[in-house]
Design an enzyme around this catalytic site. Structure first.
Site, PDB file in Angstrom:
ATOM      1  N   GLY A 168       0.788  -1.231   0.000  1.00 37.60           N
ATOM      2  CA  GLY A 168       0.000   0.000   0.000  1.00 37.60           C
ATOM      3  C   GLY A 168       0.815   1.272   0.000  1.00 37.60           C
ATOM      4  O   GLY A 168       0.333   2.321   0.440  1.00 37.60           O
ATOM      5  N   ASP A 189       8.327   7.133  -3.762  1.00 37.84           N
ATOM      6  CA  ASP A 189       7.604   5.858  -3.705  1.00 37.84           C
ATOM      7  C   ASP A 189       8.465   4.816  -4.396  1.00 37.84           C
ATOM      8  O   ASP A 189       8.673   4.870  -5.614  1.00 37.84           O
ATOM      9  CB  ASP A 189       6.251   5.992  -4.403  1.00 37.84           C
ATOM     10  CG  ASP A 189       5.454   4.691  -4.361  1.00 37.84           C
ATOM     11  OD1 ASP A 189       5.717   3.865  -3.468  1.00 37.84           O
ATOM     12  OD2 ASP A 189       4.587   4.506  -5.238  1.00 37.84           O
ATOM     13  N   GLY A 227      43.553 -10.500 -30.953  1.00 35.20           N
ATOM     14  CA  GLY A 227      42.810 -11.207 -31.990  1.00 35.20           C
ATOM     15  C   GLY A 227      42.442 -12.595 -31.512  1.00 35.20           C
ATOM     16  O   GLY A 227      42.834 -13.025 -30.420  1.00 35.20           O
ATOM     17  N   LYS A 259      48.691 -13.850 -34.071  1.00 34.16           N
ATOM     18  CA  LYS A 259      49.260 -12.797 -33.207  1.00 34.16           C
ATOM     19  C   LYS A 259      50.710 -13.092 -32.861  1.00 34.16           C
ATOM     20  O   LYS A 259      51.601 -12.239 -33.046  1.00 34.16           O
ATOM     21  CB  LYS A 259      48.449 -12.679 -31.907  1.00 34.16           C
ATOM     22  CG  LYS A 259      46.999 -12.313 -32.074  1.00 34.16           C
ATOM     23  CD  LYS A 259      46.296 -12.231 -30.748  1.00 34.16           C
ATOM     24  CE  LYS A 259      46.345 -13.535 -29.959  1.00 34.16           C
ATOM     25  NZ  LYS A 259      45.695 -14.655 -30.632  1.00 34.16           N
ATOM     26  N   SER A 260      50.953 -14.265 -32.294  1.00 36.43           N
ATOM     27  CA  SER A 260      52.313 -14.606 -31.849  1.00 36.43           C
ATOM     28  C   SER A 260      53.291 -14.664 -33.012  1.00 36.43           C
ATOM     29  O   SER A 260      54.441 -14.208 -32.909  1.00 36.43           O
ATOM     30  CB  SER A 260      52.290 -15.948 -31.100  1.00 36.43           C
ATOM     31  OG  SER A 260      51.517 -15.855 -29.927  1.00 36.43           O
ATOM     32  N   SER A 313      43.242 -11.279 -25.307  1.00 36.85           N
ATOM     33  CA  SER A 313      42.677 -10.105 -24.600  1.00 36.85           C
ATOM     34  C   SER A 313      41.301  -9.759 -25.165  1.00 36.85           C
ATOM     35  O   SER A 313      41.131  -8.733 -25.826  1.00 36.85           O
ATOM     36  CB  SER A 313      43.618  -8.911 -24.672  1.00 36.85           C
ATOM     37  OG  SER A 313      44.110  -8.677 -25.964  1.00 36.85           O
TER      38      SER A 313
END
Length: 637
Positions: free
Chosen positions: A41, A115, A474, A480-481, A548
């Site tokens: 209420g 409220d 990536g 990448k490496s 990453s």
């Protein structure tokens, strides 16, 4: 039949509007919330307060009567809840979803009431409404007694530092105004309240629908009740307006006011204490001291200013002070630290990610903060401390926080303004948590930066190169490496001093204790970023080859370094190409369900939005990609 209201609004409204407005301006303001379980209420009570305080215009009343017939839950009677429940979904379901703020006034005081929703899934909305409240009205359905959400909201009320609590046992008309039931509910609530630190509260039997004990007490139905009516209590409860003035002076700087060359002032709202011209002040966290020359306002200079006032201070000295700094009493400054312990409420559907960088906003200060894995989660019902690695939506926990630079703060128990903070997701800008600082971590005071004679510029100069971090990111199998190795070989032939940090290699030592969960991946990148930063300080060109997968962590590493020293290289390879290579057989294991949390399969990869360099290994060989990268980054000196 409704209890007639003897409440009268100020007669000055009709007689002398100017006199009324002047008197109204000087009334004290009470901010309070209504909270409790679903369908206790709350909205009906606020609607009744607005109705009885004559804050409803004739057209609003006509619309309310019409809406009550279409959407109401009270038969042919006026449904006061519709004055507050404004969203269509709220009216259709008969519940509150969002926080609804309403203003009303009596002859003695002004009020802003919030409220707040009762559903557990909207606990975050309740925290928002309670964050600025002076008083909480906790409603209980007399038919149901103390429920889980009653306990949850009571705990949050205490946690958020609300010192004044009203226990409104509502819907007394539905239990025949039975005193025994009321007394039993109050006793039950008192036992719980004392266990969480609420030592005092005011219990009132009410009927928001019928109006019992709202504006006058006792009503004809509750002759056994000897306490105040709800509105009487709200009008007379003492607000802690003078408490803040008795504390030490604190003013967060919101803006440096420089309208011309001859004026430099620091604008803000005083959080606590008082200040006068001639007072000695300290800038926190820098620690620089000065003296107040003038207190300037739009209406002229002041001889004194107190908590709550918005002012501009000018100082006798030219000190470095900007937005986010704190001007404080020189002899009693607040704490400044980059590590502290806090209780916080998690408010986002995505769980907390320990180790990830979030924006932390405390007053006018905005810094990057990381959250350690929670010490524990708090079970609001039993008050037990539960083991937890993270927190989900509406969970409450305690954890240690670390910021990227010292911030000025006070424990939340001392100052809500300087002890309360929010966490903001850096990419969505969503507010994900609200926290209350408990104490500074001792180790933050005992660990200091040791000055060194040989600087990072000296190291770089000796190597005759500009240090950088070349961050290769990536999918697994993107190359990448391989490309990073090729880039390092070419730099080596150019007599550059380099070091390659490879994702697989660091997991044999530095990060051997980490797995591949989202939290471990975040910590993996944080550690590598710190190592890369040290190597850059040594003057090296650092190459890192890591999946990453999350933008937030790549951005975290970028923020560790001076501008321009982080070069993000996106090795852009489509998933199907990377999976087709599968040199290590990892994609095959992931597809077979033998390898969980594998990026691209059951864990996401967030592509860089604007990398400094992008190479496509479908169109380039590793040697060509390496040559392209070298051309992009040269000259390094």
């Amino acid at each position: 039949m409704d209890t007639p209201s003897s409440f009268q609004t100020d007669a000055l409204i009709a007689e002398d509007i100017d006199a009324y407005l002047e008197a109204h301006q000087n009334k004290s303001l009470l901010r309070f919330i209504t909270c409790g379980s679903v369908d206790d209420g709350k909205s009906t009570l606020i609607g009744r307060l607005l109705y009885d305080s004559k804050m409803i215009f004739e057209d609003q009343l006509a619309a309310l009567e019409s809406d009550s017939k279409r959407h109401g839950t009270q038969g042919q009677e006026i449904d006061f809840a519709l004055l507050v429940d404004g969203l269509a979904a709220e009216r259709e379901q008969g519940i509150t979803i969002d926080v609804a703020y309403r203003f009303f006034a009596t002859e003695k005081r002004k009020f802003i009431v919030a409220d707040t929703p009762g559903h557990e899934q909207y606990t975050r909305n309740m925290v928002t409404g309670a964050s600025t409240a002076d008083l909480a009205v906790i409603l209980i359905d007399a038919r149901k007694g103390v429920l889980q959400q009653t306990r949850r909201h009571s705990y949050l009320v205490h946690l958020l530092g609300i010192r004044h609590v009203v226990l409104a046992v509502n819907k007394m008309d539905l239990i025949g105004y039975d005193q025994a039931t009321f007394d039993a509910i109050v006793a039950d609530y008192r036992a719980f309240a004392s266990s969480i630190g609420i030592d005092d509260f005011t219990a009132i039997p009410i009927s928001g629908f019928k109006g019992d004990n709202i504006t006058t007490a006792p009503s004809d139905h509750t002759p056994w009740y000897a306490g105040p009516a709800l509105i009487e209590h709200l009008e007379t409860v003492e607000i802690d307006t003078h408490t803040a003035q008795g504390l030490a002076f604190r003013m967060p700087v919101q803006w440096v006011n420089r309208p011309n060359l001859d004026f430099r002032g620091f604008a803000g709202q005083i959080a606590s204490g008082t200040v006068k011209p001639g007072d000695a002040v300290r800038i926190v966290p820098s620690g620089k001291t000065s003296t107040v020359r003038t207190i300037t306002t739009f209406d002229g200079d002041l001889n004194e200013a107190v908590a709550g006032q918005s002012i501009t201070l000018t100082l006798t000295d030219e000190v470095d002070c900007s937005r986010g700094d704190l001007i404080a009493a020189a002899g009693d400054p607040p704490q400044a630290s980059d590590q502290f312990c806090a209780t916080f409420v998690w408010m986002d559907e995505d769980a907390l990610k320990p180790g990830r960088g979030y924006w932390l906003k405390l007053g006018t200060q905005v810094v990057t903060a990381t959250v350690q894995p929670p010490k524990y989660e708090i079970d609001v019902n039993s008050l037990e401390h539960l083991a937890a690695k993270t927190l989900g939506l509406n969970s409450i926990g305690v954890a240690e926080f670390a910021t990227d630079r010292p911030i000025a703060f006070e424990p939340y128990a001392t100052s809500r303004e300087l002890g309360g903070f929010i966490l903001i997701d850096k990419f969505t800008n969503a507010t994900v948590a609200a926290g209350m600082i408990e104490f500074n971590l001792r180790r933050a005071d005992n660990v200091h930066w040791q000055p060194v004679a040989i600087t990072r510029d000296d190291h770089a100069g000796m190597k005759n190169q500009t240090p950088r971090v070349l961050w290769f990111t990536g999918l697994s199998g993107s190359g990448k490496s391989t490309i990073a190795n090729e880039v390092e070989k070419q730099l080596f032939l150019m007599n550059r001093h380099t070091f390659l940090l490879d994702g697989d290699n660091v997991r044999h030592g530095l990060n051997r204790d980490l797995g591949f969960t989202e939290a471990d991946r975040i910590e993996n990148i944080r550690r590598v970023g710190e190592v890369a930063k040290l190597m850059v300080d040594a003057g090296l060109i650092v190459l890192t080859a890591f999946i990453s997968p999350f933008r937030a962590e790549r951005e975290m590493v970028r923020q560790m370094l001076p501008e321009g020293e982080f070069i993000e290289i996106f090795v852009d390879t489509p998933l199907e190409v990377a999976e087709g290579r599968d040199v290590k057989g990892l994609y095959k294991k992931a597809r077979a369900g033998e390898l969980k949390n594998f990026t691209g399969i059951d864990s996401p990869y967030e592509e860089p939005a604007s990398p400094e360099i992008r190479v496509n290994t479908v169109d380039m060989t590793p040697t060509e990609a390496a040559r392209y990268i070298i051309q992009k980054i040269l000259p390094l000196k």
